[in-house]
Design a protein around this motif. Sequence first.
Motif, PDB file in Angstrom:
ATOM      1  N   ALA A  46      14.542 -21.325 -10.787  1.00  0.00           N
ATOM      2  CA  ALA A  46      15.920 -20.770 -11.391  1.00  0.00           C
ATOM      3  C   ALA A  46      16.121 -19.164 -11.666  1.00  0.00           C
ATOM      4  CB  ALA A  46      15.727 -21.595 -12.859  1.00  0.00           C
ATOM      5  N   SER A  47      15.221 -18.918 -12.432  1.00  0.00           N
ATOM      6  CA  SER A  47      15.583 -17.220 -12.383  1.00  0.00           C
ATOM      7  C   SER A  47      14.706 -16.519 -11.335  1.00  0.00           C
ATOM      8  CB  SER A  47      15.070 -16.855 -13.936  1.00  0.00           C
ATOM      9  OG  SER A  47      13.704 -17.124 -14.162  1.00  0.00           O
ATOM     10  N   LYS A  48      15.375 -15.682 -10.751  1.00  0.00           N
ATOM     11  CA  LYS A  48      14.897 -14.702  -9.635  1.00  0.00           C
ATOM     12  C   LYS A  48      14.198 -13.821  -9.956  1.00  0.00           C
ATOM     13  CE  LYS A  48      18.036 -16.555  -6.304  1.00  0.00           C
ATOM     14  NZ  LYS A  48      19.349 -16.330  -5.701  1.00  0.00           N
ATOM     15  N   VAL A  49      13.307 -12.978  -9.327  1.00  0.00           N
ATOM     16  CA  VAL A  49      12.810 -11.724  -9.660  1.00  0.00           C
ATOM     17  C   VAL A  49      12.624 -10.921  -8.638  1.00  0.00           C
ATOM     18  CG1 VAL A  49      10.171 -10.808 -10.344  1.00  0.00           C
ATOM     19  CG2 VAL A  49      11.108 -12.953 -11.123  1.00  0.00           C
ATOM     20  N   SER A  50      13.012  -9.941  -8.913  1.00  0.00           N
ATOM     21  CA  SER A  50      13.248  -8.791  -7.562  1.00  0.00           C
ATOM     22  C   SER A  50      11.842  -8.549  -7.139  1.00  0.00           C
ATOM     23  CB  SER A  50      13.729  -7.434  -8.223  1.00  0.00           C
ATOM     24  OG  SER A  50      12.979  -6.780  -9.130  1.00  0.00           O
ATOM     25  N   LEU A  51      11.910  -8.034  -5.785  1.00  0.00           N
ATOM     26  CA  LEU A  51      10.475  -7.714  -5.202  1.00  0.00           C
ATOM     27  C   LEU A  51       9.638  -6.570  -5.876  1.00  0.00           C
ATOM     28  CD1 LEU A  51       8.428  -8.304  -2.866  1.00  0.00           C
ATOM     29  CD2 LEU A  51       9.852  -7.070  -1.471  1.00  0.00           C
ATOM     30  N   SER A  52      10.538  -5.583  -6.312  1.00  0.00           N
ATOM     31  CA  SER A  52       9.797  -4.486  -7.082  1.00  0.00           C
ATOM     32  C   SER A  52       9.209  -4.934  -8.200  1.00  0.00           C
ATOM     33  CB  SER A  52      10.867  -3.288  -7.162  1.00  0.00           C
ATOM     34  OG  SER A  52      11.997  -3.603  -7.292  1.00  0.00           O
ATOM     35  N   THR A  53       9.723  -5.892  -8.980  1.00  0.00           N
ATOM     36  CA  THR A  53       9.094  -6.572 -10.261  1.00  0.00           C
ATOM     37  C   THR A  53       7.924  -7.069  -9.800  1.00  0.00           C
ATOM     38  OG1 THR A  53      11.115  -6.611 -11.528  1.00  0.00           O
ATOM     39  CG2 THR A  53       9.364  -8.035 -12.208  1.00  0.00           C
ATOM     40  N   VAL A  54       7.828  -7.855  -8.785  1.00  0.00           N
ATOM     41  CA  VAL A  54       6.710  -8.602  -8.208  1.00  0.00           C
ATOM     42  C   VAL A  54       5.434  -7.530  -8.191  1.00  0.00           C
ATOM     43  CG1 VAL A  54       5.586  -9.866  -6.562  1.00  0.00           C
ATOM     44  CG2 VAL A  54       7.873 -10.454  -7.202  1.00  0.00           C
ATOM     45  N   TYR A  55       5.958  -6.565  -7.399  1.00  0.00           N
ATOM     46  CA  TYR A  55       4.686  -5.435  -7.474  1.00  0.00           C
ATOM     47  C   TYR A  55       4.366  -4.723  -8.596  1.00  0.00           C
ATOM     48  CZ  TYR A  55       5.017  -5.151  -2.295  1.00  0.00           C
ATOM     49  OH  TYR A  55       5.010  -5.351  -0.790  1.00  0.00           O
ATOM     50  N   ARG A  56       5.335  -4.476  -9.449  1.00  0.00           N
ATOM     51  CA  ARG A  56       5.004  -3.859 -10.536  1.00  0.00           C
ATOM     52  C   ARG A  56       4.082  -4.810 -11.613  1.00  0.00           C
ATOM     53  NH1 ARG A  56      10.123   0.024 -10.970  1.00  0.00           N
ATOM     54  NH2 ARG A  56      11.225  -1.927 -10.898  1.00  0.00           N
ATOM     55  N   THR A  57       4.524  -6.105 -11.452  1.00  0.00           N
ATOM     56  CA  THR A  57       3.587  -7.096 -12.392  1.00  0.00           C
ATOM     57  C   THR A  57       2.254  -7.241 -11.711  1.00  0.00           C
ATOM     58  OG1 THR A  57       5.973  -8.164 -12.878  1.00  0.00           O
ATOM     59  CG2 THR A  57       3.498  -9.521 -13.028  1.00  0.00           C
ATOM     60  N   LEU A  58       2.368  -7.191 -10.462  1.00  0.00           N
ATOM     61  CA  LEU A  58       0.762  -7.319  -9.833  1.00  0.00           C
ATOM     62  C   LEU A  58      -0.098  -6.111 -10.142  1.00  0.00           C
ATOM     63  CD1 LEU A  58       1.977  -8.884  -6.308  1.00  0.00           C
ATOM     64  CD2 LEU A  58       0.708 -10.043  -8.234  1.00  0.00           C
ATOM     65  N   GLU A  59       0.654  -5.056 -10.048  1.00  0.00           N
ATOM     66  CA  GLU A  59      -0.254  -3.724 -10.670  1.00  0.00           C
ATOM     67  C   GLU A  59      -0.646  -4.054 -11.859  1.00  0.00           C
ATOM     68  OE1 GLU A  59       2.336  -0.300 -10.030  1.00  0.00           O
ATOM     69  OE2 GLU A  59       0.555   0.790 -10.969  1.00  0.00           O
ATOM     70  N   HIS A  60       0.434  -4.478 -12.710  1.00  0.00           N
ATOM     71  CA  HIS A  60      -0.131  -4.657 -14.259  1.00  0.00           C
ATOM     72  C   HIS A  60      -0.883  -5.521 -14.493  1.00  0.00           C
ATOM     73  CE1 HIS A  60       0.829  -6.731 -18.198  1.00  0.00           C
ATOM     74  NE2 HIS A  60       0.959  -5.219 -18.590  1.00  0.00           N
ATOM     75  N   LEU A  61      -1.051  -6.575 -13.940  1.00  0.00           N
ATOM     76  CA  LEU A  61      -2.225  -7.677 -13.846  1.00  0.00           C
ATOM     77  C   LEU A  61      -3.425  -7.168 -13.159  1.00  0.00           C
ATOM     78  CD1 LEU A  61      -0.243 -10.959 -12.893  1.00  0.00           C
ATOM     79  CD2 LEU A  61      -1.035 -10.173 -14.981  1.00  0.00           C
ATOM     80  N   LEU A  62      -3.340  -6.327 -12.267  1.00  0.00           N
ATOM     81  CA  LEU A  62      -4.524  -5.724 -11.716  1.00  0.00           C
ATOM     82  C   LEU A  62      -5.263  -4.732 -12.400  1.00  0.00           C
ATOM     83  CD1 LEU A  62      -5.565  -6.463  -8.851  1.00  0.00           C
ATOM     84  CD2 LEU A  62      -4.332  -4.388  -7.943  1.00  0.00           C
ATOM     85  N   GLU A  63      -4.436  -3.981 -13.312  1.00  0.00           N
ATOM     86  CA  GLU A  63      -5.111  -2.800 -14.381  1.00  0.00           C
ATOM     87  C   GLU A  63      -5.761  -3.559 -15.457  1.00  0.00           C
ATOM     88  OE1 GLU A  63      -1.606  -1.166 -15.163  1.00  0.00           O
ATOM     89  OE2 GLU A  63      -1.678   0.582 -13.831  1.00  0.00           O
ATOM     90  N   ARG A  64      -5.217  -4.828 -15.727  1.00  0.00           N
ATOM     91  CA  ARG A  64      -5.951  -5.727 -16.878  1.00  0.00           C
ATOM     92  C   ARG A  64      -7.160  -6.515 -16.310  1.00  0.00           C
ATOM     93  NH1 ARG A  64      -2.039  -5.668 -21.562  1.00  0.00           N
ATOM     94  NH2 ARG A  64      -1.028  -3.699 -20.841  1.00  0.00           N
ATOM     95  N   GLY A  65      -7.293  -6.442 -14.848  1.00  0.00           N
ATOM     96  CA  GLY A  65      -8.386  -7.204 -14.473  1.00  0.00           C
ATOM     97  C   GLY A  65      -8.197  -8.616 -14.417  1.00  0.00           C
ATOM     98  N   GLU A  66      -6.812  -9.007 -14.599  1.00  0.00           N
ATOM     99  CA  GLU A  66      -6.473 -10.339 -14.674  1.00  0.00           C
ATOM    100  C   GLU A  66      -6.512 -10.923 -13.314  1.00  0.00           C
ATOM    101  OE1 GLU A  66      -3.300 -11.304 -17.233  1.00  0.00           O
ATOM    102  OE2 GLU A  66      -3.646  -9.808 -18.614  1.00  0.00           O
ATOM    103  N   ILE A  67      -6.256 -10.317 -12.001  1.00  0.00           N
ATOM    104  CA  ILE A  67      -6.576 -10.649 -10.887  1.00  0.00           C
ATOM    105  C   ILE A  67      -7.016  -9.785  -9.754  1.00  0.00           C
ATOM    106  CG2 ILE A  67      -3.853 -11.824 -11.072  1.00  0.00           C
ATOM    107  CD1 ILE A  67      -2.849  -9.383  -9.518  1.00  0.00           C
ATOM    108  N   ALA A  68      -7.432 -10.405  -8.734  1.00  0.00           N
ATOM    109  CA  ALA A  68      -8.055  -9.839  -7.837  1.00  0.00           C
ATOM    110  C   ALA A  68      -7.331  -9.331  -6.579  1.00  0.00           C
ATOM    111  CB  ALA A  68      -9.444 -10.320  -7.345  1.00  0.00           C
ATOM    112  N   ALA A  69      -7.311  -8.210  -5.883  1.00  0.00           N
ATOM    113  CA  ALA A  69      -6.699  -8.066  -4.584  1.00  0.00           C
ATOM    114  C   ALA A  69      -7.532  -7.969  -3.572  1.00  0.00           C
ATOM    115  CB  ALA A  69      -5.651  -6.650  -5.099  1.00  0.00           C
ATOM    116  N   ARG A  70      -7.022  -8.136  -2.275  1.00  0.00           N
ATOM    117  CA  ARG A  70      -7.691  -7.811  -1.386  1.00  0.00           C
ATOM    118  C   ARG A  70      -6.709  -7.380  -0.038  1.00  0.00           C
ATOM    119  NH1 ARG A  70      -9.305 -10.546   3.670  1.00  0.00           N
ATOM    120  NH2 ARG A  70      -7.632 -12.050   4.198  1.00  0.00           N
ATOM    121  N   VAL A  71      -7.088  -6.399   0.947  1.00  0.00           N
ATOM    122  CA  VAL A  71      -5.996  -6.031   1.748  1.00  0.00           C
ATOM    123  C   VAL A  71      -6.568  -7.101   3.110  1.00  0.00           C
ATOM    124  CG1 VAL A  71      -5.115  -4.152   3.467  1.00  0.00           C
ATOM    125  CG2 VAL A  71      -5.868  -3.757   0.775  1.00  0.00           C
TER     126      VAL A  71
END
Lengths: 130, 130
Positions: free
Chosen positions: B39-64
Motif C-alpha cells: 500500500a504505502s510506497k517508500v522512496s529509494l533514498s529512504t530505503v538507503y537511509r533506513t538500511l544505513e540506520h539499521l546497519l549502524e545499530r547492528g540490526e542487519i549485516a551487509a555484504r557487497v
Amino acid sequence: MGTRSAYVTKPREQITALLRAEPRFFSAAEIHRRLEDEASKVSLSTVYRTLEHLLERGEIAARVDESGESTYTMCAPERHHHHAICRVCGRVEDVTCSTMDQLAESLRQLHGFELDDHKMEFSGRCRACR
Amino acid sequence: MGTRSAYVTKPREQITALLRAEPRFFSAAEIHRRLEDEASKVSLSTVYRTLEHLLERGEIAARVDESGESTYTMCAPERHHHHAICRVCGRVEDVTCSTMDQLAESLRQLHGFELDDHKMEFSGRCRACR
DNA sequence: ATCAGTGCAAACCATTTGCAAATTA
DNA sequence: TAATTTGCAAATGGTTTGCACTGAT
C-alpha cells in the motif's frame, strides 16, 4: 592454433608492469593516476578494458572492496587460493592452505550445505608491518 | 540516557518486516521494488537511509556482491560469524564454527601474519535446494 | 589491408545529498 | 513545537559504451 587475439600494446605493457611490480590490489583509478606520471598516458577506459582483458585470461585476480570499488592484483588464479591483505602496506599474500579447503569441505557435513565455492579473506598486518 | 534518536516510522517497520521475513540478502533496489506493491510506497533514498540506520545499530549485516552492489540481511552481527549463501534460493545460513576461527588464527604462525579480521563466505546449495 | 585497441565524451547505475515538506515524540 | 524522517530531484563516483581514429600484425 587456439591463439586468441592479443596485440602487444604500450598500455598493456605499462599496466602489466605496474601490477607485476607490487603485490597488492590496485583500483582502476589508482592505475590510471600512476600512469599519468609516466611519459605516455593511458585513458581510464583503456585501463578498464585492459584489466578486463587480463582478467579474462586469468592473468590477474580481482576483488570488490567494502566500498564497492573493484581492485586488481597480479596473481595466477589457476590454483584456488585466498588472500591475506596487509592493512598497513596493502601487500597481498597468497594463501594456499589445504587445511582451509578441508575445513570448507567439512561445512557439508556440519550444515548439510553442498559447497560449490568459497572465499576467505584475511586482513591484518604482514610480517614487515607487524 | 544514551537513548539515541529512533523514531518508529512506517518505512522502517516495512523494511524491517521485509528483511525479517526472509533469511537472505536483499539489495536496496530489491527492497524498494517489493515495497511498491505494498500500500504505502517508500522512496529509494529512504530505503538507503533506513538500511544505513539499521546497519549502524547492528540490526542487519551487509555484504557487497561480485558486481559491487550492496546487499543486506537480517542477522545479528554481534557474534562474529560467516555466511553460507545458497546459490539456488539465496538462503543465508549463519555459520559460527569455532574451528574456523581457530584456523584463521593459525594463519599467524604459518604466514607470520598478524590477523585483525577475516571474512569467509561459502556459496552452494542449502539442505533444501541440494 | 585488416582487425584489434585506444581516446574521448556520453551514457549508466548504484548510492548520496540538499532542502523543503511531512511526521514523530 | 522541536527534532527527526521522508520525498524528490540533482549531484556523485565508479564503470561501461559508441564511435571514429590509431596502431599492431
